[in-house]
Write a protein that holds these residues in place. Structure first.
Motif, mmCIF file in Angstrom:
data_model
loop_
_atom_site.group_PDB
_atom_site.id
_atom_site.type_symbol
_atom_site.label_atom_id
_atom_site.label_comp_id
_atom_site.label_asym_id
_atom_site.label_seq_id
_atom_site.Cartn_x
_atom_site.Cartn_y
_atom_site.Cartn_z
ATOM 1 N N ARG A 1 0.838 -1.198 0.000
ATOM 2 C CA ARG A 1 0.000 0.000 0.000
ATOM 3 C C ARG A 1 0.876 1.252 0.000
ATOM 4 O O ARG A 1 1.853 1.334 0.745
ATOM 5 N N ASP B 1 0.580 5.493 0.292
ATOM 6 C CA ASP B 1 -0.277 6.613 0.651
ATOM 7 C C ASP B 1 0.462 7.937 0.434
ATOM 8 O O ASP B 1 1.664 8.059 0.745
ATOM 9 N N ASP B 2 -0.281 8.922 -0.089
ATOM 10 C CA ASP B 2 0.221 10.299 -0.223
ATOM 11 C C ASP B 2 1.492 10.386 -1.063
ATOM 12 O O ASP B 2 2.425 11.123 -0.733
ATOM 13 N N ASP C 1 -3.132 7.868 -3.499
ATOM 14 C CA ASP C 1 -3.028 6.575 -2.816
ATOM 15 C C ASP C 1 -3.281 5.460 -3.834
ATOM 16 O O ASP C 1 -4.123 5.606 -4.718
ATOM 17 N N ASP D 1 -6.588 12.601 -2.972
ATOM 18 C CA ASP D 1 -7.264 12.974 -1.742
ATOM 19 C C ASP D 1 -8.762 13.186 -1.984
ATOM 20 O O ASP D 1 -9.175 13.587 -3.080
#
Length: 272
Positions: free
Chosen positions: A78, A80-81, A92, A182
């Motif tokens: 995973r 993220d950001d 993401d 986002d």
């Protein structure tokens, strides 16, 4: 006779004693069990040279096994950001790495049971971040060719990393999951899409109206040209069109209705 019985009893006792110091190890299809000896009193410990194939076997109680899959495995990472190129928008997504262990004994003997976490995980994540941040949000969201190019570059870099580190692993494939910005940015993107769709619909309606008007202008011009060619006044031309309309009504209602016409009045159609 009694001596023979004593020998049988002794053999049985020895067999039971031997079995009491053994354990059974089972191996499921699609896996191999790497055997590890840990003797307490005598002998040499360590990883045995051969793994147990699917099935079961009896080993000394000090021997343990590590199950290693030999079919392709999928590892989900995973992210993220991650900041995209140009527009600097955090996104993401998941990446799916497909690997296959080629030599279970070698990988356990040299790298241990946590071989992926200790020798590949962070390097692989760095490769994905470095490659993905070269693309814009629009390329990651909607440009399939860019995504395929990104996946190919990650696959090549990961394969090179595995080869350089000597891991007995084949890198089979790499896929990226759906990229999502986002939540607020995603709402803005969706609203922009809706506005574009509304603009397209309005433009299509405008073009349809223009085409209708153009058709009416063309028909009016054709009627006027015909009137001039026939040297008819506007009143005469209108009268001629009325006659054509009445004739059409007669033809259409020849069998199904009765048409009553009076001078200066709209034809009246009566069904039979």
């Amino acid at each position: 006779m009694h001596r023979t019985q004593r020998h049988l009893k002794l053999a049985l006792v020895l067999l039971l004693a031997g079995l009491s110091g053994c354990s059974r190890i089972s191996t499921d299809p699609g896996t191999q069990t790497v055997l590890i000896d840990k003797p307490w009193f005598f002998g040499h410990g360590g990883v045995q040279d051969s793994a147990q194939e699917p099935g079961s076997g009896w080993y000394w109680w000090s021997t343990s096994g590590i199950v290693v899959p030999v079919v392709p495995i999928k590892i989900d990472e995973r992210f993220d950001d991650l900041i995209t190129a140009g527009d600097n928008i955090p996104v993401d997504f998941n990446s799916y790495l497909q690997l296959q262990i080629k030599d279970p004994v070698a990988i356990i003997k040299k790298y241990g049971e946590r071989w992926y976490d200790n020798n590949l995980k962070e390097q692989y994540r760095t490769i994905v971040r470095n490659e993905a941040k070269q693309y814009t949000l629009n390329q990651l969201l909607s440009d399939s060719q860019s995504v395929q190019k990104l996946e190919s570059s990650i696959l090549a870099a990961t394969s090179k990393l595995v080869k350089d580190n000597g891991l007995p692993v084949a890198v089979l494939d790499i896929n990226l999951g759906k990229v999502l910005p986002d939540g607020k940015i995603l709402d803005e993107i969706n609203e922009t899409g809706r506005q574009k769709q509304r603009s397209k619909s309005m433009e299509a309606a405008r073009q349809a109206e223009e085409q209708r008007k153009e058709a009416e202008r063309a028909r009016a011009a054709a009627d006027n040209a015909y009137r001039n060619e026939m040297s008819l006044s506007p009143e005469q031309f209108i009268k001629l069109e009325e006659i054509k309309a009445k004739k059409m009504l007669y033809e259409q209602c020849h069998k199904g209705c009765t048409v009553i016409v009076s001078d200066g009045a709209t034809p009246l159609v009566v069904g039979r």
